[in-house]
Motif scaffolding. Sequence first.
Motif, PDB file in Angstrom:
ATOM      1  N   ASN A 228      27.013  59.217  71.820  1.00  0.00           N
ATOM      2  CA  ASN A 228      26.393  60.334  71.102  1.00  0.00           C
ATOM      3  C   ASN A 228      26.946  61.671  71.579  1.00  0.00           C
ATOM      4  O   ASN A 228      27.166  62.587  70.781  1.00  0.00           O
ATOM      5  CB  ASN A 228      24.880  60.300  71.297  1.00  0.00           C
ATOM      6  CG  ASN A 228      24.196  59.274  70.414  1.00  0.00           C
ATOM      7  OD1 ASN A 228      24.817  58.695  69.534  1.00  0.00           O
ATOM      8  ND2 ASN A 228      22.922  59.051  70.652  1.00  0.00           N
ATOM      9  N   ALA A 229      27.157  61.798  72.878  1.00  0.00           N
ATOM     10  CA  ALA A 229      27.699  63.046  73.412  1.00  0.00           C
ATOM     11  C   ALA A 229      29.114  63.286  72.919  1.00  0.00           C
ATOM     12  O   ALA A 229      29.504  64.432  72.643  1.00  0.00           O
ATOM     13  CB  ALA A 229      27.664  63.013  74.939  1.00  0.00           C
ATOM     14  N   LEU A 230      29.912  62.211  72.784  1.00  0.00           N
ATOM     15  CA  LEU A 230      31.282  62.371  72.297  1.00  0.00           C
ATOM     16  C   LEU A 230      31.315  62.904  70.871  1.00  0.00           C
ATOM     17  O   LEU A 230      32.291  63.551  70.477  1.00  0.00           O
ATOM     18  CB  LEU A 230      32.025  61.033  72.372  1.00  0.00           C
ATOM     19  CG  LEU A 230      32.447  60.560  73.763  1.00  0.00           C
ATOM     20  CD1 LEU A 230      33.062  59.176  73.682  1.00  0.00           C
ATOM     21  CD2 LEU A 230      33.419  61.542  74.400  1.00  0.00           C
ATOM     22  N   LEU A 231      30.272  62.639  70.091  1.00  0.00           N
ATOM     23  CA  LEU A 231      30.224  63.166  68.728  1.00  0.00           C
ATOM     24  C   LEU A 231      30.166  64.690  68.712  1.00  0.00           C
ATOM     25  O   LEU A 231      30.559  65.322  67.731  1.00  0.00           O
ATOM     26  CB  LEU A 231      29.008  62.603  67.981  1.00  0.00           C
ATOM     27  CG  LEU A 231      28.993  61.086  67.753  1.00  0.00           C
ATOM     28  CD1 LEU A 231      27.736  60.689  67.006  1.00  0.00           C
ATOM     29  CD2 LEU A 231      30.229  60.642  66.985  1.00  0.00           C
ATOM     30  N   LEU A 232      29.683  65.276  69.794  1.00  0.00           N
ATOM     31  CA  LEU A 232      29.618  66.728  69.890  1.00  0.00           C
ATOM     32  C   LEU A 232      30.966  67.340  70.251  1.00  0.00           C
ATOM     33  O   LEU A 232      31.149  68.552  70.103  1.00  0.00           O
ATOM     34  CB  LEU A 232      28.580  67.139  70.941  1.00  0.00           C
ATOM     35  CG  LEU A 232      27.143  66.639  70.716  1.00  0.00           C
ATOM     36  CD1 LEU A 232      26.276  66.977  71.922  1.00  0.00           C
ATOM     37  CD2 LEU A 232      26.568  67.239  69.447  1.00  0.00           C
ATOM     38  N   GLU A 234      34.586  66.644  73.148  1.00  0.00           N
ATOM     39  CA  GLU A 234      34.830  66.352  74.556  1.00  0.00           C
ATOM     40  C   GLU A 234      34.357  67.491  75.454  1.00  0.00           C
ATOM     41  O   GLU A 234      33.761  67.255  76.512  1.00  0.00           O
ATOM     42  CB  GLU A 234      36.324  66.092  74.772  1.00  0.00           C
ATOM     43  CG  GLU A 234      36.842  64.832  74.100  1.00  0.00           C
ATOM     44  CD  GLU A 234      38.292  64.573  74.416  1.00  0.00           C
ATOM     45  OE1 GLU A 234      38.842  65.284  75.286  1.00  0.00           O
ATOM     46  OE2 GLU A 234      38.891  63.660  73.809  1.00  0.00           O
ATOM     47  N   ARG A 235      34.616  68.734  75.061  1.00  0.00           N
ATOM     48  CA  ARG A 235      34.227  69.855  75.901  1.00  0.00           C
ATOM     49  C   ARG A 235      32.710  69.935  76.021  1.00  0.00           C
ATOM     50  O   ARG A 235      32.164  70.106  77.123  1.00  0.00           O
ATOM     51  CB  ARG A 235      34.778  71.156  75.322  1.00  0.00           C
ATOM     52  CG  ARG A 235      34.443  72.393  76.142  1.00  0.00           C
ATOM     53  CD  ARG A 235      35.072  73.638  75.528  1.00  0.00           C
ATOM     54  NE  ARG A 235      36.521  73.520  75.464  1.00  0.00           N
ATOM     55  CZ  ARG A 235      37.305  74.445  74.919  1.00  0.00           C
ATOM     56  NH1 ARG A 235      36.772  75.531  74.368  1.00  0.00           N
ATOM     57  NH2 ARG A 235      38.614  74.283  74.922  1.00  0.00           N
ATOM     58  N   GLU A 236      32.013  69.788  74.897  1.00  0.00           N
ATOM     59  CA  GLU A 236      30.560  69.863  74.930  1.00  0.00           C
ATOM     60  C   GLU A 236      29.972  68.715  75.739  1.00  0.00           C
ATOM     61  O   GLU A 236      29.018  68.899  76.497  1.00  0.00           O
ATOM     62  CB  GLU A 236      30.000  69.832  73.502  1.00  0.00           C
ATOM     63  CG  GLU A 236      30.266  71.082  72.693  1.00  0.00           C
ATOM     64  CD  GLU A 236      31.684  71.138  72.155  1.00  0.00           C
ATOM     65  OE1 GLU A 236      32.438  70.170  72.383  1.00  0.00           O
ATOM     66  OE2 GLU A 236      32.045  72.137  71.500  1.00  0.00           O
ATOM     67  N   GLY A 238      31.409  67.196  78.202  1.00  0.00           N
ATOM     68  CA  GLY A 238      31.645  67.499  79.606  1.00  0.00           C
ATOM     69  C   GLY A 238      30.665  68.514  80.151  1.00  0.00           C
ATOM     70  O   GLY A 238      30.199  68.402  81.296  1.00  0.00           O
ATOM     71  N   HIS A 239      30.314  69.509  79.348  1.00  0.00           N
ATOM     72  CA  HIS A 239      29.326  70.499  79.782  1.00  0.00           C
ATOM     73  C   HIS A 239      27.946  69.884  79.968  1.00  0.00           C
ATOM     74  O   HIS A 239      27.120  70.409  80.725  1.00  0.00           O
ATOM     75  CB  HIS A 239      29.248  71.641  78.765  1.00  0.00           C
ATOM     76  CG  HIS A 239      30.482  72.491  78.734  1.00  0.00           C
ATOM     77  ND1 HIS A 239      30.792  73.330  77.694  1.00  0.00           N
ATOM     78  CD2 HIS A 239      31.499  72.629  79.633  1.00  0.00           C
ATOM     79  CE1 HIS A 239      31.940  73.951  77.951  1.00  0.00           C
ATOM     80  NE2 HIS A 239      32.384  73.532  79.126  1.00  0.00           N
ATOM     81  N   LEU A 240      27.694  68.784  79.269  1.00  0.00           N
ATOM     82  CA  LEU A 240      26.403  68.115  79.397  1.00  0.00           C
ATOM     83  C   LEU A 240      26.327  67.199  80.607  1.00  0.00           C
ATOM     84  O   LEU A 240      25.292  66.592  80.853  1.00  0.00           O
ATOM     85  CB  LEU A 240      26.112  67.307  78.132  1.00  0.00           C
ATOM     86  CG  LEU A 240      25.884  68.128  76.859  1.00  0.00           C
ATOM     87  CD1 LEU A 240      25.805  67.228  75.644  1.00  0.00           C
ATOM     88  CD2 LEU A 240      24.607  68.947  76.988  1.00  0.00           C
ATOM     89  N   GLY A 241      27.404  67.086  81.341  1.00  0.00           N
ATOM     90  CA  GLY A 241      27.378  66.301  82.566  1.00  0.00           C
ATOM     91  C   GLY A 241      28.062  64.957  82.491  1.00  0.00           C
ATOM     92  O   GLY A 241      28.014  64.190  83.460  1.00  0.00           O
ATOM     93  N   PHE A 242      28.696  64.634  81.371  1.00  0.00           N
ATOM     94  CA  PHE A 242      29.390  63.357  81.240  1.00  0.00           C
ATOM     95  C   PHE A 242      30.818  63.483  81.767  1.00  0.00           C
ATOM     96  O   PHE A 242      31.510  64.466  81.479  1.00  0.00           O
ATOM     97  CB  PHE A 242      29.426  62.908  79.779  1.00  0.00           C
ATOM     98  CG  PHE A 242      28.085  62.485  79.237  1.00  0.00           C
ATOM     99  CD1 PHE A 242      27.632  61.193  79.413  1.00  0.00           C
ATOM    100  CD2 PHE A 242      27.283  63.396  78.573  1.00  0.00           C
ATOM    101  CE1 PHE A 242      26.405  60.799  78.916  1.00  0.00           C
ATOM    102  CE2 PHE A 242      26.045  63.018  78.075  1.00  0.00           C
ATOM    103  CZ  PHE A 242      25.607  61.713  78.243  1.00  0.00           C
ATOM    104  N   ALA A 243      31.235  62.485  82.542  1.00  0.00           N
ATOM    105  CA  ALA A 243      32.628  62.405  82.990  1.00  0.00           C
ATOM    106  C   ALA A 243      33.449  61.817  81.847  1.00  0.00           C
ATOM    107  O   ALA A 243      33.437  60.598  81.620  1.00  0.00           O
ATOM    108  CB  ALA A 243      32.736  61.553  84.245  1.00  0.00           C
ATOM    109  N   ILE A 244      34.168  62.662  81.112  1.00  0.00           N
ATOM    110  CA  ILE A 244      34.765  62.259  79.841  1.00  0.00           C
ATOM    111  C   ILE A 244      35.864  61.224  80.038  1.00  0.00           C
ATOM    112  O   ILE A 244      35.866  60.174  79.367  1.00  0.00           O
ATOM    113  CB  ILE A 244      35.311  63.488  79.092  1.00  0.00           C
ATOM    114  CG1 ILE A 244      34.166  64.459  78.796  1.00  0.00           C
ATOM    115  CG2 ILE A 244      35.981  63.053  77.786  1.00  0.00           C
ATOM    116  CD1 ILE A 244      33.045  63.848  78.004  1.00  0.00           C
TER     117      ILE A 244
END
Length: 343
Positions: A228-232, A234-236, A238-244
């Motif tokens: 779900n975070a990747l849908l936002l 990669e940069r977003e 990463g800002h949310l705390g995911f190690a892309i």
Amino acid sequence: MRSVKNLDLIAPLRRPAITATCTALAIVLALLMLIASSSGTVAIPWSALPRALFSAPVTSDEQLWQSILRDVRLPRVIFAALCGGGLAVAGATMQALFRNPLAEPGLVGISAGGALGAVSAIVFGASSFGLIAIAAFAGSLFALFAAWQIGRRSRAVAGLLLAGVAINAICGSLTALCTWQATDAQLRSLTFWNLGSLAGSNWLLLALLGPWTLIVSALLLREWRGMNALLLGEREAGHLGFAIRPLQRRLIVLVALLVGPLVAACGTIAFIGLVVPHIVRLTLGARHQLLLPASLLSGAIALVLADWAARMLAIPSEIPVGIVTSLAGGPFFLWLLARWSKA
């Protein structure tokens, strides 16, 4: 990570909604599996299915029905559900990874790479399923990694599609070269990989691939927040705390681990990983907490239905299931591509 939980896109859905949807799909799958198990060259009455499964046969007809159901149809129907679910989950993961609804294992070369690995192993003398599966996994992983590295450089859909076309062409050419060098005895096995078939399904194959496919699928289902975070972007993400980068590598390896052995077992079956997740997304939305399990069940439904059609349309022979999925999925992909170009 607190900010992640506050985002609507990656917030957990209500469990009753997920449970109701998955229960409805599971009921449809169970009914379709019953229909597929009772249908074929030899029709088995529904009333005879419980006796064929659990009772000792009394008449010659019951003995025939029990042999067909237990030894042929039941393992094939279960394996079709297993393969369809795995391919659909892999397709949903690919679409999240590339942030592209046109991505799927077949389009970006993972199926062709797996087939190339399996065919190469057969031509060079591999006879055990383990060696063929390892070769298929290696080919799938290489093809997927190449497509990801090339396609991610372009934000447009054309970059990914062209990378997939090139990789599929290369793998197809190398597969043709292996076929040219194959012996007459090997050619029959190689045809199996090119067309896709579930005719080789048996209980031993289910025992080997069933737990593997379910475990890898479960590991992918656990990654729903990251998808779900990747849908936002990669940069977003990463800002949310995911190690892309670790997340992307993990998804790539899991998809290859899932698709490679399935390609080794049933050959190339196209469009399940593209059509099913996209229909589920259009119907239920893009949240992967629901999208992934719904795609798994819907993919199982789709491949069981396709295999049932492959057996029923040309009685007493059968059509390779890969042909059926391509005939059904090809027009849908053209419609999807036209719809995407107008968006």
